[in-house]
Enzyme design. Sequence first.
Site: not given
Length: 199
Positions: A86-88, A90
């Site tokens: 999950p990129c949220q 960053w």
Amino acid sequence: MEEKDNDEPRRPNNPLRHLDLFSGIGGFALGLSWAGGFETVAFCDNEPFAQEILKKRWPNVPIYEDVRTINEKELGKIDIITGGFPCQPWSLAGSRKGADDDRDLWPEMVAIIENLQPKWVIGENVRGFVNEPLGLQRTLSDLESIGYQAIPHIIPASGVGAFHRRERVWIIANPRGDGKPIVRRESRELKQPEQISLF
């Protein structure tokens, strides 16, 4: 005479077994099927829409809903683990809480890597992940601590023909070639790594 789907993967006698974490709609699995020589044996994604796409394209491949509840013993030998974790935590589009975000699931992914010890690992995340104190530095440190050597690459979408930049960080890792056994950690708690920059 019915035409065969050109997207059908080639299946050699001994394909490399692939575990696809944070699968989305199966980009990693599709790319590996085009490359040939890989067999995706399980997906993991909690989004209903993504699950529907995966079920339609790979109807016989099981889908785990939560990376924290994967039964690794059911999987058998795994040769490659991929994951766009999950990129949220960053992303520049979000609050950038990093490791304090409950969607920070890299610790779960590295624990699975440690337990299954695949030959290859491919991770992907957003560009903002690079210089966060517990972003790329922690990922590389975690992989090294379980016996993997890893190299990050920043590749923009425009680098493969898209009409926008959309930079992404790609992390390619494999076990160190020094013959040393992978030493399991007693705890996933790590000290703050030194600040690094790729530029």
